[in-house]
Design a protein around this motif. Structure first.
Motif, PDB file in Angstrom:
ATOM      1  N   MET B  92       0.841  -1.212   0.000  1.00 10.54           N
ATOM      2  CA  MET B  92       0.000   0.000   0.000  1.00 10.54           C
ATOM      3  C   MET B  92       0.871   1.256   0.000  1.00 10.54           C
ATOM      4  O   MET B  92       0.615   2.207  -0.743  1.00 10.54           O
ATOM      5  CB  MET B  92      -0.912   0.034   1.231  1.00 10.54           C
ATOM      6  CG  MET B  92      -1.941  -1.083   1.278  1.00 10.54           C
ATOM      7  SD  MET B  92      -3.025  -1.058  -0.155  1.00 10.54           S
ATOM      8  CE  MET B  92      -3.833  -2.643   0.023  1.00 10.54           C
ATOM      9  N   GLU B  96       0.966   3.944  -3.222  1.00  9.00           N
ATOM     10  CA  GLU B  96       0.601   5.352  -3.103  1.00  9.00           C
ATOM     11  C   GLU B  96       1.637   6.231  -3.797  1.00  9.00           C
ATOM     12  O   GLU B  96       1.307   7.104  -4.595  1.00  9.00           O
ATOM     13  CB  GLU B  96       0.555   5.720  -1.615  1.00  9.00           C
ATOM     14  CG  GLU B  96      -0.759   6.308  -1.163  1.00  9.00           C
ATOM     15  CD  GLU B  96      -0.729   6.578   0.337  1.00  9.00           C
ATOM     16  OE1 GLU B  96      -1.450   5.853   1.052  1.00  9.00           O
ATOM     17  OE2 GLU B  96       0.031   7.487   0.777  1.00  9.00           O
ATOM     18  N   THR B  97       2.911   5.967  -3.491  1.00  7.90           N
ATOM     19  CA  THR B  97       3.988   6.764  -4.070  1.00  7.90           C
ATOM     20  C   THR B  97       4.156   6.487  -5.559  1.00  7.90           C
ATOM     21  O   THR B  97       4.307   7.409  -6.368  1.00  7.90           O
ATOM     22  CB  THR B  97       5.300   6.465  -3.316  1.00  7.90           C
ATOM     23  OG1 THR B  97       5.172   6.987  -2.006  1.00  7.90           O
ATOM     24  CG2 THR B  97       6.493   7.102  -4.008  1.00  7.90           C
ATOM     25  N   ARG B  99       1.994   5.417  -7.768  1.00  9.09           N
ATOM     26  CA  ARG B  99       0.910   5.988  -8.585  1.00  9.09           C
ATOM     27  C   ARG B  99       1.212   7.445  -8.916  1.00  9.09           C
ATOM     28  O   ARG B  99       0.959   7.902 -10.018  1.00  9.09           O
ATOM     29  CB  ARG B  99      -0.422   5.902  -7.850  1.00  9.09           C
ATOM     30  CG  ARG B  99      -1.050   4.549  -8.001  1.00  9.09           C
ATOM     31  CD  ARG B  99      -2.542   4.590  -7.702  1.00  9.09           C
ATOM     32  NE  ARG B  99      -3.006   3.229  -7.492  1.00  9.09           N
ATOM     33  CZ  ARG B  99      -3.224   2.678  -6.304  1.00  9.09           C
ATOM     34  NH1 ARG B  99      -3.058   3.393  -5.188  1.00  9.09           N
ATOM     35  NH2 ARG B  99      -3.618   1.437  -6.206  1.00  9.09           N
ATOM     36  N   PHE B 196       4.376   6.833   6.816  1.00  9.99           N
ATOM     37  CA  PHE B 196       3.264   5.938   6.484  1.00  9.99           C
ATOM     38  C   PHE B 196       3.030   4.993   7.648  1.00  9.99           C
ATOM     39  O   PHE B 196       3.979   4.563   8.300  1.00  9.99           O
ATOM     40  CB  PHE B 196       3.592   5.123   5.226  1.00  9.99           C
ATOM     41  CG  PHE B 196       2.459   4.228   4.770  1.00  9.99           C
ATOM     42  CD1 PHE B 196       1.495   4.689   3.889  1.00  9.99           C
ATOM     43  CD2 PHE B 196       2.365   2.917   5.234  1.00  9.99           C
ATOM     44  CE1 PHE B 196       0.451   3.874   3.467  1.00  9.99           C
ATOM     45  CE2 PHE B 196       1.328   2.090   4.817  1.00  9.99           C
ATOM     46  CZ  PHE B 196       0.367   2.578   3.926  1.00  9.99           C
ATOM     47  N   SER B 198       0.180   1.665   8.835  1.00  9.85           N
ATOM     48  CA  SER B 198      -1.057   0.929   8.594  1.00  9.85           C
ATOM     49  C   SER B 198      -1.142  -0.234   9.558  1.00  9.85           C
ATOM     50  O   SER B 198      -0.146  -0.690  10.097  1.00  9.85           O
ATOM     51  CB  SER B 198      -1.151   0.435   7.146  1.00  9.85           C
ATOM     52  OG  SER B 198      -0.461  -0.790   6.990  1.00  9.85           O
TER      53      SER B 198
END
Ligand SMILES: Cc1cc2nc3c(=O)[nH]c(=O)nc-3n(C[C@H](O)[C@H](O)[C@H](O)COP(=O)(O)OP(=O)(O)OC[C@H]3O[C@@H](n4cnc5c(N)ncnc54)[C@H](O)[C@@H]3O)c2cc1C
Lengths: 287, 240
Positions: B92, B96-97, B99, B196, B198
């Protein structure tokens, strides 16, 4: 609970099925041939680049736990499926059990120096190591399936020929970079022949230099073996190699460096030249 | 056009050992062995095709390791600081990066030396919706596709559309040793810091030492005598 067992390889399929039967629930399988280790087996033709199409098909079965084999194609399939399902993952699992709504697994970490225990949320996708257990026979209902087309085209496949199975060998003579050259591997082969054993090698001599075919590789990223006798010739004994030979009964190392890491992980270390060792040993055994 | 190389900073695998009944991981860190091959391959793409080569690392953002990666020729690094992340969390964070960068190609290693799960490249490819080729030992790039030779026991040659994630083996290339000049210049290259976190789907409960007791008998004498002695030992063990 729905458990899905998948491998392209018969031994891995058997090993994975055994792990699945310990968990219980409904057990489905995907395997290139029929099998009674599961309640129902889906039989696809594993042609071309099949890993991603198979993951697409497997995701439609909505499994809670997926137990896959450990070949490189099995892993590619399994963890693509994991990505589709947004599931938890673990690889090279040695045991697995359900605890409430989690799957508890143990697996080697730090290149085999430690064993980690992980608590996985469901759905979970794991790959397992081979074991020697025989699963019960279940219904084994058969359904043939057609896989969707892959965006990846397979242009060529050079199939490795497993001449002698390293899995089942009682004695393995294994060569490392310290053997010096491809030509010198013949001494190890002669020794193995006299001992009725098989020849394997470290990653550099198989995957990198091609002194032996790649399917002879022993270690973390190759075959994990469990012979009665393992003879390591000119192998330094980095953790990634040791990870593949831990279940050997007796480990002999021949190394010119008395302090090579393998000295910490063998039963007998002969300090000296590996070729000279082979020649003397061949002389003794052919008497 | 750009190519992304993913790398992880890990405890040096040749220093991690069992000390006092516990796996000692508080040792010097480095870029995980085959992640250097991923960086090297990305730098070769840059040199050959003029693409921008961007490194992304998640977890421990050790400055020296990031400098090492930049010295090898990456143009910039995105360093994502995070505590314990599982494969899903790491994927994940990377997605994010990545994309945001929208590269043609993402190069990663087949596995790392710490957890060695080999799951991240396929997992990430699924999240990004890119095609995937794993265990690549040689790679060439065309306009809208790649041709790769994979080492999966068999050797396969495959063609995959771009954008793609590839995982490379340690045999694909020999990572370069940067020159003093490259090391100096790397100090000026941009490093973007991100945080980050999660909730892991795979929670690490504990790590125990994996010890197998071995006899460790050292035989150091002229080869004829050494072999005789070894044969006696092996007969005693019942394996000969
Ligand atoms: C993610 C990952 C996965 C890996 N997976 C594997 C794996 O599955 N299997 C594997 O093997 N490796 C694996 N490796 C590589 C591993 O870390 C080592 O690099 C490798 O095992 C070393 O191979 P070697 O012992 O043949 O060579 P070296 O480390 O170069 O050792 C050669 C040894 O030979 C000795 N020697 C030299 N000359 C002689 C002589 N004349 N007579 C006797 N001894 C001599 C030397 O003292 C030395 O100890 C992996 C690495 C990574 C990063």
């Amino acid at each position: 609970m729905r458990v899905l067992v998948v491998s392209e390889d018969p031994d891995f399929f058997r090993s994975s099925s055994w792990v699945a039967q310990q968990l219980g629930g409904e057990i489905l399988g995907i395997h290139p041939s029929e099998s009674r280790y599961v309640d129902k087996v889906f039989v696809p033709k594993l042609e071309g680049a099949w890993e991603l199409p198979l993951a697409e098909f497997a995701s439609t079965l909505k499994p809670d736990v997926v137990i896959a084999g450990g070949t490189k194609r099995d892993r590619t399939f399994a963890f693509s499926l994991a990505g589709k399902l947004r599931s938890s993952v673990a690889s090279d699992v040695i045991d697995a059990k359900l605890e409430g709504s989690s799957l508890m697994v143990r697996r080697p970490v730090y290149s085999g120096v430690g064993i980690a225990t992980l608590r996985l949320k469901l759905p979970a996708v794991i790959t397992v190591q081979k074991n020697t257990m025989e699963p019960n026979l279940l219904k084994g209902e058969v359904e043939r399936v057609d896989l969707p087309r892959s965006v990846i085209t397979l242009k060529e496949r050079k199939t490795a020929q497993q001449s002698v199975s390293l899995d089942k060998a009682k004695i393995i003579v294994s060569v490392g970079r310290g053997m010096g050259s491809k030509d010198n591997v013949k001494y190890a082969e002669e020794l193995a022949r006299l001992l009725n054993g098989a020849v394997g090698g470290s990653r550099p001599v198989t995957a990198e230099m091609g002194w032996l075919p790649e399917d002879r590789q022993i270690g973390l990223s190759g075959n994990k073996v469990r012979p009665q006798l393992y003879i390591a010739l000119g192998i330094s004994g980095q953790p990634q190699h040791i990870a593949g030979i831990r279940d050997s009964k007796v480990i002999v190392a021949v190394n010119k460096d008395k302090n090579a890491p393998i000295s910490e992980n063998c039963d007998y270390l002969v300090v000296g030249d590996a070729i000279e060792f082979c020649k003397v040993m061949i002389g003794r055994l052919s008497k | 056009m750009s190519v992304v190389a993913c790398f992880k900073v890990v405890p040096d695998d040749t220093s991690v050992r069992v000390i006092g009944g516990k796996v000692e991981t508080n040792v010097p860190v480095k870029i995980s062995t085959y992640d250097k091959n991923a960086i090297e391959e990305a730098v070769r793409v840059k040199e050959k095709l003029g693409w921008k080569a961007i490194g992304v690392t998640v977890g421990n953002t050790d400055r020296k390791s990031i400098r090492d990666a930049l010295s090898m020729g990456l143009d910039e690094v995105v360093a994502i600081s995070a505590g314990y992340l599982d494969v899903a969390g790491t994927a994940m964070a990377l997605a994010e990066t990545i994309r945001g960068i929208s590269p043609k190609l993402v190069i990663m290693a087949e596995t790392t030396t710490d957890s060695s799960t080999s799951a991240l490249p396929p997992y990430l490819a699924q999240i990004l919706g890119y095609s995937l080729v794993s265990y690549v030992r040689s790679l060439s790039i065309q306009d809208s596709s790649i041709t790769a030779e994979r080492s999966v026991g068999d050797v396969e040659v495959v063609e995959a559309p771009l954008p793609a994630v590839v995982s490379v083996t340690g045999e694909i290339n020999t990572p370069r040793t940067p020159s003093v000049k490259q090391i100096m210049e790397s100090a000026k290259k941009p490093v973007k810091q991100i945080n980050f976190s999660s909730q892991p789907l795979a929670e690490l409960v504990e790590v125990q030492p994996f010890v197998t007791t071995r006899k460790k008998v050292i035989i150091e004498k002229p080869m004829n005598e050494a072999v005789d002695q070894l044969i006696n030992y092996l007969k005693g063990e019942g394996v000969l």
